[in-house]
Design a protein around this motif. Structure first.
Motif, mmCIF file in Angstrom:
data_model
loop_
_atom_site.group_PDB
_atom_site.id
_atom_site.type_symbol
_atom_site.label_atom_id
_atom_site.label_comp_id
_atom_site.label_asym_id
_atom_site.label_seq_id
_atom_site.Cartn_x
_atom_site.Cartn_y
_atom_site.Cartn_z
ATOM 1 N N TYR A 212 0.859 -1.178 0.000
ATOM 2 C CA TYR A 212 0.000 0.000 0.000
ATOM 3 C C TYR A 212 0.903 1.238 0.000
ATOM 4 O O TYR A 212 1.830 1.332 0.821
ATOM 5 C CB TYR A 212 -0.905 0.016 1.226
ATOM 6 C CG TYR A 212 -1.955 -1.069 1.221
ATOM 7 C CD1 TYR A 212 -2.965 -1.085 0.259
ATOM 8 C CD2 TYR A 212 -1.952 -2.080 2.182
ATOM 9 C CE1 TYR A 212 -3.939 -2.072 0.251
ATOM 10 C CE2 TYR A 212 -2.926 -3.072 2.186
ATOM 11 C CZ TYR A 212 -3.913 -3.059 1.209
ATOM 12 O OH TYR A 212 -4.873 -4.041 1.201
ATOM 13 N N HIS A 215 1.836 4.896 2.667
ATOM 14 C CA HIS A 215 1.220 4.426 3.908
ATOM 15 C C HIS A 215 1.744 5.284 5.056
ATOM 16 O O HIS A 215 2.865 5.134 5.515
ATOM 17 C CB HIS A 215 1.539 2.955 4.163
ATOM 18 C CG HIS A 215 0.720 2.383 5.289
ATOM 19 N ND1 HIS A 215 -0.563 1.902 5.102
ATOM 20 C CD2 HIS A 215 0.977 2.260 6.616
ATOM 21 C CE1 HIS A 215 -1.047 1.485 6.254
ATOM 22 N NE2 HIS A 215 -0.132 1.696 7.186
ATOM 23 N N HIS A 217 1.685 6.853 8.942
ATOM 24 C CA HIS A 217 1.412 6.367 10.290
ATOM 25 C C HIS A 217 1.650 7.501 11.282
ATOM 26 O O HIS A 217 2.458 8.402 11.051
ATOM 27 C CB HIS A 217 2.262 5.147 10.635
ATOM 28 C CG HIS A 217 3.737 5.357 10.544
ATOM 29 N ND1 HIS A 217 4.381 5.723 9.383
ATOM 30 C CD2 HIS A 217 4.718 5.260 11.483
ATOM 31 C CE1 HIS A 217 5.677 5.828 9.597
ATOM 32 N NE2 HIS A 217 5.916 5.564 10.860
ATOM 33 N N ASN A 247 -4.457 -2.065 6.012
ATOM 34 C CA ASN A 247 -5.093 -1.598 4.778
ATOM 35 C C ASN A 247 -5.722 -0.213 4.941
ATOM 36 O O ASN A 247 -6.415 0.266 4.056
ATOM 37 C CB ASN A 247 -6.132 -2.598 4.276
ATOM 38 C CG ASN A 247 -7.145 -2.970 5.342
ATOM 39 O OD1 ASN A 247 -7.304 -2.263 6.335
ATOM 40 N ND2 ASN A 247 -7.823 -4.097 5.150
ATOM 41 N N PHE A 249 -4.420 3.824 6.306
ATOM 42 C CA PHE A 249 -3.338 4.607 6.893
ATOM 43 C C PHE A 249 -3.926 5.734 7.722
ATOM 44 O O PHE A 249 -5.059 6.170 7.522
ATOM 45 C CB PHE A 249 -2.332 5.102 5.861
ATOM 46 C CG PHE A 249 -2.750 6.288 4.989
ATOM 47 C CD1 PHE A 249 -3.163 7.498 5.507
ATOM 48 C CD2 PHE A 249 -2.623 6.194 3.603
ATOM 49 C CE1 PHE A 249 -3.482 8.583 4.704
ATOM 50 C CE2 PHE A 249 -2.948 7.271 2.776
ATOM 51 C CZ PHE A 249 -3.375 8.464 3.336
ATOM 52 N N HIS A 271 -7.168 2.148 1.949
ATOM 53 C CA HIS A 271 -6.471 1.999 0.671
ATOM 54 C C HIS A 271 -7.371 1.371 -0.396
ATOM 55 O O HIS A 271 -7.185 1.609 -1.587
ATOM 56 C CB HIS A 271 -5.242 1.112 0.853
ATOM 57 C CG HIS A 271 -4.095 1.783 1.538
ATOM 58 N ND1 HIS A 271 -3.388 2.811 0.966
ATOM 59 C CD2 HIS A 271 -3.524 1.571 2.756
ATOM 60 C CE1 HIS A 271 -2.422 3.195 1.785
ATOM 61 N NE2 HIS A 271 -2.479 2.460 2.875
ATOM 62 N N SER A 481 5.693 8.208 6.823
ATOM 63 C CA SER A 481 5.262 7.084 5.993
ATOM 64 C C SER A 481 6.241 5.930 6.128
ATOM 65 O O SER A 481 7.397 6.116 6.533
ATOM 66 C CB SER A 481 5.141 7.505 4.521
ATOM 67 O OG SER A 481 6.413 7.771 3.975
ATOM 68 N N GLN A 484 4.466 -0.648 3.608
ATOM 69 C CA GLN A 484 3.373 -1.451 4.169
ATOM 70 C C GLN A 484 2.991 -2.556 3.184
ATOM 71 O O GLN A 484 2.174 -2.342 2.286
ATOM 72 C CB GLN A 484 2.162 -0.571 4.467
ATOM 73 C CG GLN A 484 0.968 -1.320 5.049
ATOM 74 C CD GLN A 484 1.307 -1.975 6.379
ATOM 75 O OE1 GLN A 484 1.890 -1.339 7.248
ATOM 76 N NE2 GLN A 484 0.971 -3.235 6.526
ATOM 77 N N LYS A 486 1.080 -5.531 1.477
ATOM 78 C CA LYS A 486 -0.332 -5.898 1.539
ATOM 79 C C LYS A 486 -0.539 -7.197 2.293
ATOM 80 O O LYS A 486 -1.607 -7.425 2.874
ATOM 81 C CB LYS A 486 -0.904 -5.990 0.123
ATOM 82 C CG LYS A 486 -0.951 -4.646 -0.589
ATOM 83 C CD LYS A 486 -1.546 -4.745 -1.979
ATOM 84 C CE LYS A 486 -1.606 -3.359 -2.632
ATOM 85 N NZ LYS A 486 -2.166 -3.392 -4.005
#
Length: 518
Positions: A212, A215, A217, A247, A249, A271, A481, A484, A486
């Motif tokens: 993804y 992503h 955080h 899936n 963020f 996502h 970021s 990430q 999947k």
């Protein structure tokens, strides 16, 4: 008023063939006076652009595409205009009776080749709008490259932002010309540059199949001592990461203490659908408690939930550029029920709206976009006597075009009587770093700022980016970021399915960021 573009006939591009330029809310007619070519382009350039159109843009037209049949309405005679904008490298037409004769320059040099040379050196150029009659620089800007795919995309972005600056220059609004340094690297040859860009694009597509991207955080910590604004770095207690399901963020964290409870609001993007909502989680003085819960959703994308208290009520202004307005929502039940109350501004893209009070007025800052170019390089300011307006544009809007110092990155702070704001530094990509900018002058007619400190990801905050900073009491929050996969999201759902109806990530307190693998 009539504006005349002077462009080379043998290198006519889609961005040139326009009938109007939007100035002060009006569409001003544009004529094009086609001239002879003054310098050749690199060999094979148009074939490389055609390759990029197929691979990078999936056949979609772009502003750098050649135009073979020149529009009849664009034919004009030299001298028939109030404003001349000369995009060539030819000498100025000294017989022109135009009141204003402008020439764009790219890293100090006129012409398309100068823009191409800067892009081939790995950086979009500093754009200057020069008054050819006396040599003064009317405006100066440095565009961001979020939408600049390949060499043709870079040229398209540069020219789109040049037109934005020209509209401001022609408007008559006073310009606050910043000092911006040129980045003068050695340009590469077009073919290797384009082929490398195509290969990078294919690699990114493969990456997106596996991960993804991007992503984001959220990082958090309690810091009882000095904060980032005092240390000017990320040192102090270890940062924790707010766990997400993989899936989704989380980004743009904004903490607030209200009615005795501390809650962090943030953008929550799934996502799988590509649209953000505003979610939140409560903190108890030690960390997050309970579940992440949704608080606001619209048919369009929402992010950056700016919060402000007014008359004993709590209000939220989420980013709503997809709806082309600046809305304000009232909290009718804290923290999970919000109702739309008013529209502060409409008919414009203004991202990451952040408001402060200064010298008896409210000032609204946002990253402004006129429908083309990057999303993070142009600052607009509005002011009002009351939060709910009416809001008036700053006399010099758009105030500034600079990818390193424009886009808001969190709440204003006052330190020893001086006003500061965090800004996104997008020099190396969207949200790559944080600048701490001191505001030196702010009024309805003036604005000056300077970035005093720059914060980047590193050992204290691992990951690839850093783009929001806020604080409430001793709770500090940032975001960045990371990679990430999947498969991680699938594994999280598989693990949680056998334990409870709620995913295990909800309400969890993550390990300090230094302990995580990225």
């Amino acid at each position: 008023m009539i504006i005349q573009f002077r462009c080379e006939r043998d290198h006519a591009r889609r961005w040139m063939c326009r009938e109007t330029l939007h100035v002060n809310g009006e569409d001003i007619p544009v004529q094009i006076a086609w001239t002879a070519t003054t310098e050749p382009r690199p060999a094979g350039l148009e074939a490389l652009f055609a390759l990029e159109r197929v691979v990078l843009r999936k056949g979609k037209a772009g502003g750098a595409d050649m135009v073979k049949a020149l529009p009849e309405q664009s034919q004009a005679r030299l001298g028939d205009a109030d404003v001349v904008v000369d995009f060539t490298t030819a000498e100025r037409d000294r017989d022109s009776a135009a009141k204003l004769y402008l020439r764009p320059r790219f890293n100090g040099v006129a012409g398309e080749n100068a823009a191409l040379a800067a892009i081939l050196a790995g950086n979009l150029p500093v754009i200057e709008i020069v008054n050819e009659r006396d040599g003064t620089v009317i405006d100066r800007g440095h565009p961001s490259a979020e939408v600049a795919a390949g060499l043709s995309g870079g040229l398209d972005t540069v020219m789109a932002r040049t037109l934005s600056m020209l509209a401001a220059a022609v408007s008559g609004a006073p310009r606050l010309v910043p000092q911006l340094a040129y980045s003068m690297g050695a340009p590469r040859k077009p073919a290797p540059y384009v082929l490398r860009g195509v290969a990078t694009s294919i690699a990114k597509e493969i990456y997106r199949l596996c991960c993804y991207a991007p992503h984001w955080h959220v990082g958090w910590r309690y810091n009882d001592n000095s904060d980032i604004w005092q240390t000017r770095d990320l040192s102090g207690p270890a940062w924790n990461v707010l766990a997400d399901p993989g899936n989704h963020f989380y980004a743009d964290p904004v903490p607030v203490t209200w009615q005795g409870r501390t809650v962090v609001f943030f953008e929550d993007l799934d996502h799988r659908v590509g649209k953000g909502i505003i979610s939140a989680i409560e903190f108890d003085g030690k960390g997050p408690i309970g579940d992440v819960f949704a608080v606001l959703e619209e048919p369009w994308h929402l992010s950056y939930p700016f919060l402000i208290e007014q008359n004993g009520e709590l209000w939220m202004i989420p980013e709503s550029t997809g709806h082309r307005d600046v809305p304000v929502y009232k909290c009718v039940r804290f923290p999970d029920k919000w109702e739309r109350h008013a529209t502060l501004l409409s008919g414009l893209e203004l991202a990451d709206v952040t408001i402060t009070q200064h010298n008896g007025l409210y000032y609204m800052f946002g990253a402004w976009r006129d429908g083309t170019g990057g999303y993070s390089d142009t600052l607009a300011i509005y002011y009002a006597e009351q939060l709910f307006g009416p809001w008036q544009p700053h006399a010099s809007n758009p105030i500034l075009m600079d990818r390193a110092t424009t886009r808001p990155a969190g709440n204003f702070v006052t330190i020893d009587g001086r006003l500061w704001r965090p800004v996104q530094d997008c020099t190396n990509g969207y949200g790559a770093a944080l600048g701490l900018a001191e505001i030196l002058e702010l009024s309805p007619t003036t604005y000056r700022q300077t970035v005093r400190h720059l914060l980047k990801p590193g050992p204290l905050w691992t990951g690839r980016k850093l783009h929001t900073l806020n604080r409430c009491g001793t709770l500090e929050v940032i975001d960045g970021s990371r990679v990430q996969p999947k498969t991680t999201a699938l594994l999280n759902r598989f693990r949680s399915s056998g334990k409870s109806s709620q995913p295990e990530w909800r309400g969890a307190i993550a390990k300090p960021v230094a302990e995580r693998q990225h």
